[in-house]
Design a protein around this motif. Structure first.
Motif, PDB file in Angstrom:
ATOM      1  N   SER A 103       0.872  -1.205  -0.069  1.00 23.79           N
ATOM      2  CA  SER A 103       0.133  -0.133   0.025  1.00 23.79           C
ATOM      3  C   SER A 103       0.998   1.351   0.032  1.00 23.79           C
ATOM      4  O   SER A 103       2.252   1.073   0.171  1.00 23.79           O
ATOM      5  CB  SER A 103      -0.924   0.121   1.123  1.00 23.79           C
ATOM      6  N   GLU A 104       0.275   2.467  -0.211  1.00 25.21           N
ATOM      7  CA  GLU A 104       1.029   3.701  -0.208  1.00 25.21           C
ATOM      8  C   GLU A 104       0.259   4.569   0.717  1.00 25.21           C
ATOM      9  O   GLU A 104      -0.863   4.679   0.850  1.00 25.21           O
ATOM     10  CB  GLU A 104       0.999   4.199  -1.612  1.00 25.21           C
ATOM     11  N   PRO A 105       1.142   5.475   1.340  1.00 21.50           N
ATOM     12  CA  PRO A 105       0.378   6.568   2.397  1.00 21.50           C
ATOM     13  C   PRO A 105      -0.225   7.552   1.398  1.00 21.50           C
ATOM     14  O   PRO A 105       0.041   7.751   0.147  1.00 21.50           O
ATOM     15  CB  PRO A 105       1.554   7.104   3.287  1.00 21.50           C
ATOM     16  N   LYS A 106      -1.075   8.378   2.095  1.00 24.71           N
ATOM     17  CA  LYS A 106      -1.759   9.455   1.567  1.00 24.71           C
ATOM     18  C   LYS A 106      -1.488  10.658   2.220  1.00 24.71           C
ATOM     19  O   LYS A 106      -1.259  10.527   3.515  1.00 24.71           O
ATOM     20  CB  LYS A 106      -3.267   9.019   1.605  1.00 24.71           C
ATOM     21  N   SER A 107      -1.828  11.795   1.484  1.00 31.61           N
ATOM     22  CA  SER A 107      -1.552  12.958   2.378  1.00 31.61           C
ATOM     23  C   SER A 107      -2.492  13.193   3.539  1.00 31.61           C
ATOM     24  O   SER A 107      -3.668  12.648   3.558  1.00 31.61           O
ATOM     25  CB  SER A 107      -1.823  14.068   1.494  1.00 31.61           C
ATOM     26  N   PRO A 108      -1.997  13.715   4.530  1.00 27.89           N
ATOM     27  CA  PRO A 108      -0.840  14.476   4.662  1.00 27.89           C
ATOM     28  C   PRO A 108       0.474  13.644   5.093  1.00 27.89           C
ATOM     29  O   PRO A 108       1.664  14.082   5.095  1.00 27.89           O
ATOM     30  CB  PRO A 108      -0.862  15.551   5.800  1.00 27.89           C
ATOM     31  N   ARG A 109       0.279  12.488   5.480  1.00 28.90           N
ATOM     32  CA  ARG A 109       1.504  11.467   5.755  1.00 28.90           C
ATOM     33  C   ARG A 109       2.188  11.241   4.478  1.00 28.90           C
ATOM     34  O   ARG A 109       3.405  11.064   4.679  1.00 28.90           O
ATOM     35  CB  ARG A 109       0.810  10.102   6.134  1.00 28.90           C
ATOM     36  N   ALA A 168       4.801  13.868   4.423  1.00 26.62           N
ATOM     37  CA  ALA A 168       5.771  13.905   5.500  1.00 26.62           C
ATOM     38  C   ALA A 168       6.738  12.674   5.599  1.00 26.62           C
ATOM     39  O   ALA A 168       7.997  12.845   5.877  1.00 26.62           O
ATOM     40  CB  ALA A 168       4.890  13.766   6.993  1.00 26.62           C
ATOM     41  N   TYR A 169       6.139  11.769   4.904  1.00 25.51           N
ATOM     42  CA  TYR A 169       7.068  10.535   4.857  1.00 25.51           C
ATOM     43  C   TYR A 169       8.028  10.656   3.754  1.00 25.51           C
ATOM     44  O   TYR A 169       9.356  10.613   3.839  1.00 25.51           O
ATOM     45  CB  TYR A 169       6.059   9.390   4.529  1.00 25.51           C
ATOM     46  N   GLN A 170       7.813  11.524   2.451  1.00 26.60           N
ATOM     47  CA  GLN A 170       8.568  11.827   1.699  1.00 26.60           C
ATOM     48  C   GLN A 170       9.637  12.676   2.011  1.00 26.60           C
ATOM     49  O   GLN A 170      10.929  12.629   1.757  1.00 26.60           O
ATOM     50  CB  GLN A 170       7.943  12.317   0.273  1.00 26.60           C
ATOM     51  N   ARG A 171       9.379  13.729   2.666  1.00 29.86           N
ATOM     52  CA  ARG A 171      10.274  14.573   3.319  1.00 29.86           C
ATOM     53  C   ARG A 171      11.418  13.780   4.330  1.00 29.86           C
ATOM     54  O   ARG A 171      12.746  14.035   4.067  1.00 29.86           O
ATOM     55  CB  ARG A 171       9.532  15.622   4.161  1.00 29.86           C
TER      56      ARG A 171
END
Length: 699
Positions: free
Chosen positions: A60-66, A69-72
């Motif tokens: 699965s993939e996270p969704k905004s806003p996570r 934050a995860y990409q940062r």
């Protein structure tokens, strides 16, 4: 030719798209290089450890806003811990013309969707990126995929149009209305499940809607207003309901609620039915689906998909699914040839409960049942319920009071264990006066068991409260047979017996037992563990994988709920005694079958209590359904359970293990704590886990 304004708008749209994360393996490498555990990362991002695991294995993939934050975080780690052999970013950035080739390489490396004609399921390149959708290895073997249902039994639809399926698959759902969703589910999704019995029916596709998906389809995020919340359905004049009816689709009698079935009449051999479940309308009861409603869509799909593959595609509550599973494994009809016409027509399937509801005998019914009210029955009722017993404090010995601990043992799915090889009646009851008792005939017997002597430190095996019977009463066959086993004569006064019998629940037991054992194995609790290893594994099994722990809880709820549905009582303030309520129209409304399961479970419990007393000299302080509390010299079951000199458990008593009917640790408290509760009239078995235990009566 496109204008400059249109081109700039297109470019802006690309810039505004969700950022792409590095491949799953690189995410895990960066986290490990930083020395951060998955649990700590989950805590920082305010999510679950299982979600982090899914992000790192591509499920699965996270969704905004996570997502942002995860990409940062990953970008920061990438700067600190570059991959071995990596060169400067400037040297690795491809020239603009080479970008499409890189995208094609990423797509070629990812698994391709199963080919379903005219589905339009391929994901747009801009959204697919280089993220792998390859599922993590599974411990349990998967059943062979049915080519008619290449994408599994169900999908969880989110507001962005992503439909998350089993094994990490993600489908694109273009539907913007409920009607379009139904059409897509039936014609383009590749969802569904094959029948569990050759005479049964395939499972309809299940689409689970997140709150965002529900709103996108024109549904309220939650049921609004007193009437909607009370009736658990949308009013008939709601725009979505009117839209469904206008498109010539139908809703079942329960209307458009948390579990909505939308269908048309069967055309030829193809069913036209879709099951919807709406998460934000509390479709998944927290008591049965622990924490699932708060999970990410991909995790919800994993939990429900595993349950569907091991048990049945959910069609409502776990209780409803438990009852539906009985019918799916013992279909009421089969194809038989009509001798007159030579055509194949539906005929009775031997061993099933048939297609028509059957009234119980008066003592097997509930007081409000028409059989009781219309006949004026006053002869009493079966009282085959689970134990709720506490030993009289005055019967505690000085030696027992000096023991420091009390230890609670809980029997794994005791009702499921009782259902194994259980012979029940399949035909209508016949009434007999003064019959000779036969332990092989299922039924209800009026008999006086007040003469049966039982050690006062044990509960009576014949009553739920453990109190000795005071005179004649109605009992199920297993209860009367146990009196014979104890060496006493029984002389029935009358009985309601069934001539046609069979082990109706056998396939139900076998499937649920396999599901239970396999799911425990996924959590690290296997049959080959020693007793000490088993206790250690059970202590932490819920933390190993919250998704599989939720599946395990749902399986247990399916067992007790399915048994409870066999005697579903009327609901609603407007009900009047003597009226027939909807559950009575089901062939599976069978209180006699429920009584047989609970009677056998209670007898099994008492037999173990007697054997434990004989082998160890220990007597229980309390019993609540399938939980028993013993005084103990130590804080572990290993301190008082009987073992042979070889180290093997003594047969006949309580044994530790992961299969139905074996025991696990429920809780440990001090002896002073237990005595204090007993003196106040409370049951220590209810509270020994540290809170209120659920009374598992099959209701």
């Amino acid at each position: 030719m496109a204008s400059e304004e249109e081109l700039f708008a297109s470019v802006d749209a690309l810039l505004n798209e969700e950022p792409h994360l590095p491949p799953p393996a690189e995410r895990a490498r960066l986290r490990e290089a930083a020395g951060i555990t998955q649990a700590r990362l989950a805590s920082a991002l305010k999510t679950t450890t299982q979600s982090v695991k899914n992000w790192e294995n591509g499920r699965s993939e996270p969704k905004s806003p996570r997502l942002d934050a995860y990409q940062r975080l990953l970008n920061g780690w990438a700067a600190k811990y570059p991959a071995p052999g990596a060169v400067s970013a400037a040297a690795t950035v491809p020239a603009a013309p080479a970008a499409p080739a890189a995208s094609e390489a990423a797509r070629a490396d990812a698994p391709q969707p199963v080919d379903v004609p005219n589905t339009g399921l391929a994901r747009p390149a801009a959204r697919s990126g280089a993220t792998s959708r390859r599922p993590a290895p599974q411990k349990a073997a998967r059943p062979a995929a049915d080519p008619r249902f290449p994408h599994g039994p169900l999908a969880v639809l989110d507001g962005d149009g992503c439909a998350h399926g089993v094994d990490g698959i993600v489908l694109d759902c273009p539907a913007t209305t409920v009607v379009e969703l139904v059409e897509w589910a039936l014609r383009a999704s590749g969802l569904g499940a094959p029948r569990l019995h050759r005479n049964g029916k395939d499972s309809d596709p299940l689409i689970v809607l997140t709150a965002a998906a529900a709103v996108k389809l024109g549904l309220p995020e939650r049921l609004e207003g007193h009437e909607q919340r009370r009736s658990l359905r949308l009013p008939e004049d709601h725009p979505v309901v009117k839209q469904v009816v206008k498109a010539k689709w139908r809703l079942t009698q329960r209307g458009f609620g948390p579990w909505a079935r939308i269908y048309r009449k069967v055309q030829g051999h193809e069913r036209q039915c879709v099951q919807l479940a709406i998460l934000s309308w509390d479709a998944l009861d927290e008591r049965s689906w622990l924490g699932v409603s708060e999970m990410e869509p991909a995790d919800v799909a994993r939990v429900l998909g595993t349950y569907a593959q091991r048990v049945i595609t959910p069609r409502g509550s776990t209780a409803v699914s438990g009852l539906e599973l009985m019918t799916a494994l013992r279909p009421p009809t089969r194809a038989v040839r009509d001798e007159a016409s030579g055509n194949w027509v539906p005929g009775h399937n031997p061993g099933s409960l048939g297609t028509e509801p059957m009234d119980p005998a008066p003592p097997e019914a509930t007081p409000e049942h028409p059989v009781v009210v219309d006949s004026g029955w006053t002869g009493g009722f079966l009282n085959e319920e689970a134990y709720q017993w506490v030993r009289d404090v005055s019967l505690l010995s000085d030696e027992e009071c000096t023991l420091p601990y009390v230890v609670g043992l809980d029997l794994n799915t005791a009702f499921l264990a009782a259902a194994a090889r259980l012979v029940v009646g399949l035909s209508a009851p016949d009434h007999f006066r003064a019959p000779a008792f036969n332990p092989k005939i299922p039924g209800s017997w009026l008999v006086d068991l007040s003469h049966v002597e039982v050690d006062p430190r044990l509960p009576s095996p014949f009553t739920p409260d453990g109190v000795r019977p005071a005179g004649p009463a109605w009992y199920q066959t297993h209860t009367v047979a146990y009196a014979q086993e104890l060496g006493y004569n029984v002389a029935p006064i009358e009985a309601y017996l069934r001539r046609e019998t069979g082990a109706y629940l056998d396939p139900w037991h076998d499937r649920l037992k396999t599901a239970y054992v396999d799911t425990l194995a996924d959590l690290g609790v296997t049959k080959d563990l020693s007793d000490a290893e088993f206790l250690a594994a059970m202590e932490q099994h819920k933390d190993v994988d919250p998704a599989m722990a939720a599946v395990l809880a749902a399986i247990k709820a399916t067992v007790k709920g399915g048994i409870g549905k066999l005697r579903e009582r009327p609901q609603g303030r407007k009900y009047k005694e003597g009226e027939r309520w909807p559950a009575l129209q089901r062939p599976t409304w069978r209180p006699d079958v429920r009584a047989a399961v609970i009677s056998k479970a209670r007898v099994n419990m008492h037999r173990k209590l007697r054997n434990m007393a004989a082998m160890t000299g220990l007597y229980p302080l309390a019993v609540l359904s399938d939980c028993v509390v013993y005084p103990s010299p130590g804080d572990s079951p290993l301190d008082f359970l009987p073992y042979a000199a070889s180290g093997k458990p003594q047969p006949g008593g309580f044994r530790l293990g992961p299969t139905p009917g074996l025991a696990k640790l429920e809780g440990v408290q001090s002896m002073l704590w237990a005595v204090d509760l007993m003196e106040q009239g409370y049951n220590p078995a209810r509270h020994i886990k540290g809170g209120d235990a659920v009374l598992d009566e099959g209701e």
